[in-house]
Write a protein that holds these residues in place. Structure first.
Motif, PDB file in Angstrom:
ATOM      1  N   ILE A   1       0.747  -1.161   0.024  1.00  0.00           N
ATOM      2  CA  ILE A   1      -0.165   0.062  -0.084  1.00  0.00           C
ATOM      3  C   ILE A   1       0.758   1.159  -0.025  1.00  0.00           C
ATOM      4  CG2 ILE A   1      -1.576   1.406   1.369  1.00  0.00           C
ATOM      5  CD1 ILE A   1      -2.892  -1.379   2.217  1.00  0.00           C
ATOM      6  N   GLY A   2       1.881   1.424   0.866  1.00  0.00           N
ATOM      7  CA  GLY A   2       2.746   2.419   0.919  1.00  0.00           C
ATOM      8  C   GLY A   2       3.512   2.799  -0.244  1.00  0.00           C
ATOM      9  N   THR A   3       4.004   1.463  -0.727  1.00  0.00           N
ATOM     10  CA  THR A   3       4.750   1.811  -2.283  1.00  0.00           C
ATOM     11  C   THR A   3       3.876   2.228  -3.345  1.00  0.00           C
ATOM     12  OG1 THR A   3       6.273   0.057  -1.416  1.00  0.00           O
ATOM     13  CG2 THR A   3       6.194   0.801  -3.770  1.00  0.00           C
ATOM     14  N   ALA A   4       2.825   1.776  -3.720  1.00  0.00           N
ATOM     15  CA  ALA A   4       1.935   2.340  -4.666  1.00  0.00           C
ATOM     16  C   ALA A   4       1.421   3.601  -4.177  1.00  0.00           C
ATOM     17  CB  ALA A   4       0.706   1.295  -4.471  1.00  0.00           C
ATOM     18  N   ILE A   5       0.997   4.106  -2.997  1.00  0.00           N
ATOM     19  CA  ILE A   5       0.848   5.470  -2.812  1.00  0.00           C
ATOM     20  C   ILE A   5       2.128   6.556  -2.993  1.00  0.00           C
ATOM     21  CG2 ILE A   5       0.213   7.179  -1.072  1.00  0.00           C
ATOM     22  CD1 ILE A   5      -1.851   4.869   0.069  1.00  0.00           C
ATOM     23  N   GLY A   6       3.014   6.074  -2.783  1.00  0.00           N
ATOM     24  CA  GLY A   6       4.390   6.800  -2.799  1.00  0.00           C
ATOM     25  C   GLY A   6       4.599   7.059  -4.194  1.00  0.00           C
TER      26      GLY A   6
ATOM     27  N   ARG B   1       4.481  10.330  -9.277  1.00  0.00           N
ATOM     28  CA  ARG B   1       4.276  10.211 -10.854  1.00  0.00           C
ATOM     29  C   ARG B   1       3.249  11.287 -11.119  1.00  0.00           C
ATOM     30  NH1 ARG B   1       7.899   8.985 -14.206  1.00  0.00           N
ATOM     31  NH2 ARG B   1       6.499   8.270 -15.632  1.00  0.00           N
ATOM     32  N   ARG B   2       2.324  11.376 -10.590  1.00  0.00           N
ATOM     33  CA  ARG B   2       1.099  12.055 -10.949  1.00  0.00           C
ATOM     34  C   ARG B   2       1.397  13.698 -10.243  1.00  0.00           C
ATOM     35  NH1 ARG B   2      -2.568  10.354 -14.355  1.00  0.00           N
ATOM     36  NH2 ARG B   2      -2.990   8.160 -14.068  1.00  0.00           N
ATOM     37  N   ARG B   3       1.893  13.951  -9.018  1.00  0.00           N
ATOM     38  CA  ARG B   3       2.317  14.979  -8.562  1.00  0.00           C
ATOM     39  C   ARG B   3       0.855  15.888  -8.462  1.00  0.00           C
ATOM     40  NH1 ARG B   3       8.407  16.535 -10.796  1.00  0.00           N
ATOM     41  NH2 ARG B   3       9.012  14.321 -10.540  1.00  0.00           N
ATOM     42  N   GLY B   4       0.993  17.313  -8.652  1.00  0.00           N
ATOM     43  CA  GLY B   4      -0.087  18.162  -8.317  1.00  0.00           C
ATOM     44  C   GLY B   4      -1.073  17.933  -6.799  1.00  0.00           C
ATOM     45  N   TRP B   5      -2.512  18.085  -7.155  1.00  0.00           N
ATOM     46  CA  TRP B   5      -3.291  17.985  -6.116  1.00  0.00           C
ATOM     47  C   TRP B   5      -3.107  16.579  -5.404  1.00  0.00           C
ATOM     48  CZ3 TRP B   5      -7.279  14.545  -5.526  1.00  0.00           C
ATOM     49  CH2 TRP B   5      -7.576  13.701  -6.694  1.00  0.00           C
TER      50      TRP B   5
ATOM     51  N   GLU C   1      -0.158  16.291  -3.154  1.00  0.00           N
ATOM     52  CA  GLU C   1      -0.191  17.222  -1.913  1.00  0.00           C
ATOM     53  C   GLU C   1      -1.295  16.687  -0.990  1.00  0.00           C
ATOM     54  OE1 GLU C   1       0.181  20.726   0.334  1.00  0.00           O
ATOM     55  OE2 GLU C   1       1.147  20.070  -1.318  1.00  0.00           O
ATOM     56  N   PHE C   2      -2.257  15.850  -1.526  1.00  0.00           N
ATOM     57  CA  PHE C   2      -3.322  15.106  -0.616  1.00  0.00           C
ATOM     58  C   PHE C   2      -2.679  14.075  -0.048  1.00  0.00           C
ATOM     59  CE2 PHE C   2      -6.267  11.473  -0.214  1.00  0.00           C
ATOM     60  CZ  PHE C   2      -7.096  12.125   0.564  1.00  0.00           C
ATOM     61  N   PHE C   3      -1.824  13.273  -0.586  1.00  0.00           N
ATOM     62  CA  PHE C   3      -1.174  12.020   0.287  1.00  0.00           C
ATOM     63  C   PHE C   3      -0.204  12.456   1.007  1.00  0.00           C
ATOM     64  CE2 PHE C   3      -2.526   9.221  -3.769  1.00  0.00           C
ATOM     65  CZ  PHE C   3      -3.411   8.587  -2.834  1.00  0.00           C
ATOM     66  N   THR C   4       0.481  13.412   0.658  1.00  0.00           N
ATOM     67  CA  THR C   4       1.522  14.228   1.546  1.00  0.00           C
ATOM     68  C   THR C   4       0.920  14.557   2.727  1.00  0.00           C
ATOM     69  OG1 THR C   4       2.934  14.601  -0.261  1.00  0.00           O
ATOM     70  CG2 THR C   4       3.597  15.429   1.719  1.00  0.00           C
ATOM     71  N   ARG C   5       0.053  15.485   2.753  1.00  0.00           N
ATOM     72  CA  ARG C   5      -0.662  15.685   3.957  1.00  0.00           C
ATOM     73  C   ARG C   5      -1.250  14.575   4.881  1.00  0.00           C
ATOM     74  NH1 ARG C   5       1.753  19.416   2.206  1.00  0.00           N
ATOM     75  NH2 ARG C   5       2.918  18.301   3.570  1.00  0.00           N
TER      76      ARG C   5
ATOM     77  N   LEU D   1      12.133   8.280  -3.261  1.00  0.00           N
ATOM     78  CA  LEU D   1      12.995   7.631  -4.204  1.00  0.00           C
ATOM     79  C   LEU D   1      12.399   7.926  -5.824  1.00  0.00           C
ATOM     80  CD1 LEU D   1      13.688   4.368  -2.280  1.00  0.00           C
ATOM     81  CD2 LEU D   1      15.352   6.323  -2.627  1.00  0.00           C
ATOM     82  N   ALA D   2      11.092   7.488  -5.846  1.00  0.00           N
ATOM     83  CA  ALA D   2      10.329   7.642  -6.998  1.00  0.00           C
ATOM     84  C   ALA D   2      10.724   9.307  -7.670  1.00  0.00           C
ATOM     85  CB  ALA D   2       8.959   7.574  -7.012  1.00  0.00           C
ATOM     86  N   TYR D   3      10.701  10.182  -6.940  1.00  0.00           N
ATOM     87  CA  TYR D   3      10.997  11.504  -7.491  1.00  0.00           C
ATOM     88  C   TYR D   3      12.384  11.650  -7.814  1.00  0.00           C
ATOM     89  CZ  TYR D   3       7.363  14.819  -6.142  1.00  0.00           C
ATOM     90  OH  TYR D   3       6.084  15.603  -6.206  1.00  0.00           O
ATOM     91  N   ASP D   4      13.457  10.963  -7.170  1.00  0.00           N
ATOM     92  CA  ASP D   4      14.562  11.194  -7.761  1.00  0.00           C
ATOM     93  C   ASP D   4      14.960  10.287  -8.876  1.00  0.00           C
ATOM     94  OD1 ASP D   4      17.643  11.493  -7.225  1.00  0.00           O
ATOM     95  OD2 ASP D   4      17.583   8.966  -7.239  1.00  0.00           O
TER      96      ASP D   4
END
Length: 281
Positions: free
Chosen positions: A85-90, A95-99, A102-106, A153-156
């Motif tokens: 679950i955590g890997t999929a969300i991360g 990859r999607r970024r944007g809102w 932001e939602f998942f990060t918060r 890691l995915a961002y990098d």
């Protein structure tokens, strides 16, 4: 390949012995775990009962082997679920970024601020003791460290040239994630998973100790600790045996996880290091 340090090899051997013993408990346990012998209650370790007996005359070694099935299974299932679950969300967030990012990060930040054990206690108390409630309680907040690590890691990885090349060549997003991003995340996430397994094992023991895990006549290591507490002075082995097993398994898994995390960090540093400039004659 570098030779593994001695303490890592020792931890892996101990862990393998414990897991194999628990898996074969039905064949190697000297007595049925629920069999009572009141005439031998609270006996010290003997040739007949290697770790003694509890307050109902049940063989401690047999209950230790049988109870490990619940403790290790729940910890392993919780680790796998939270990692997926955590890997999929991360990865989706990166990859999607944007809102969506932001939602998942918060959401991740809010859940990380909550004490995991308090949330688990609330959920198990509200839903009732048992396998499903305990697994849900560990999963609700347990995915957050995986999501944070996978997102970073995915961002990098997404910023590297071969990801852009894959996009230009027309590769689908799923293909890019599966073939180019997930392989770079596997090592660090595996190290994180081993660390989390040790934490989940301790959490399962703590919840069972409070009576919120497996219910009688079944047993696990945490419930064995709770049942043995009133008799700790008279029969120390009944409380030392499950406590030492929980401590040893959690320590071995943590040592292995830390080693895997260090190896993954070293490989990431080597992979991201700039190539040396070519020298000219």
């Amino acid at each position: 390949m570098r030779k593994l340090p001695l303490h890592i090899r020792l931890a892996a051997c101990i862990l393998a012995v414990v897991v194999l013993s628990v898996a074969l408990a039905g064949w190697i346990a000297p007595y049925p775990p629920a069999e009572q012998d009141l005439a031998s209650r609270l006996s010290a370790p003997t040739a007949t009962h290697w770790l003694g007996t509890d307050h109902l005359g049940r063989d401690t070694l047999s209950r230790l082997l049988d109870g490990g099935r619940f403790s290790l299974t729940i910890a392993a299932l919780a680790t796998v679920l939270t990692a997926v679950i955590g890997t999929a969300i991360g990865v989706l967030s990166a990859r999607r970024r944007g809102w969506l990012d932001e939602f998942f990060t918060r959401t991740n930040d809010i859940l990380l601020a909550m004490p995991e054990m308090v949330v688990a206690l609330f959920l198990v108390a509200a839903l009732g003791a048992g396998y499903p409630a305990l697994l849900l309680a560990l999963t609700v907040t347990g995915w957050t460290p995986f999501a944070r690590l996978a997102r970073a890691l995915a961002y990098d990885v997404s910023a590297r040239g071969f990801i852009e090349a894959a996009r230009v060549l027309g590769c689908s997003p799923w293909f890019t994630v599966r073939r180019h991003i997930l392989p770079h995340l596997a090592g660090p996430l595996l190290g994180q998973a081993t660390l989390r397994f040790g934490q989940f094992l301790i959490s399962v023991g703590a919840l069972s100790y409070l009576g919120l895990g497996v219910q009688p006549p079944q047993s696990d290591w945490g419930s064995m600790l709770a049942a043995a507490q009133p008799y700790a002075v008279r029969s120390p082995m009944t409380i030392l045996a499950p406590g030492l097993v929980i401590f040893t398994v959690a320590l071995c898994v943590t040592l292995i996880g830390q080693h895997l995390a260090r190896m993954s960090s070293s490989r990431l540093l080597l992979a991201t290091a700039p190539a040396p400039e070519a020298t000219h004659a």
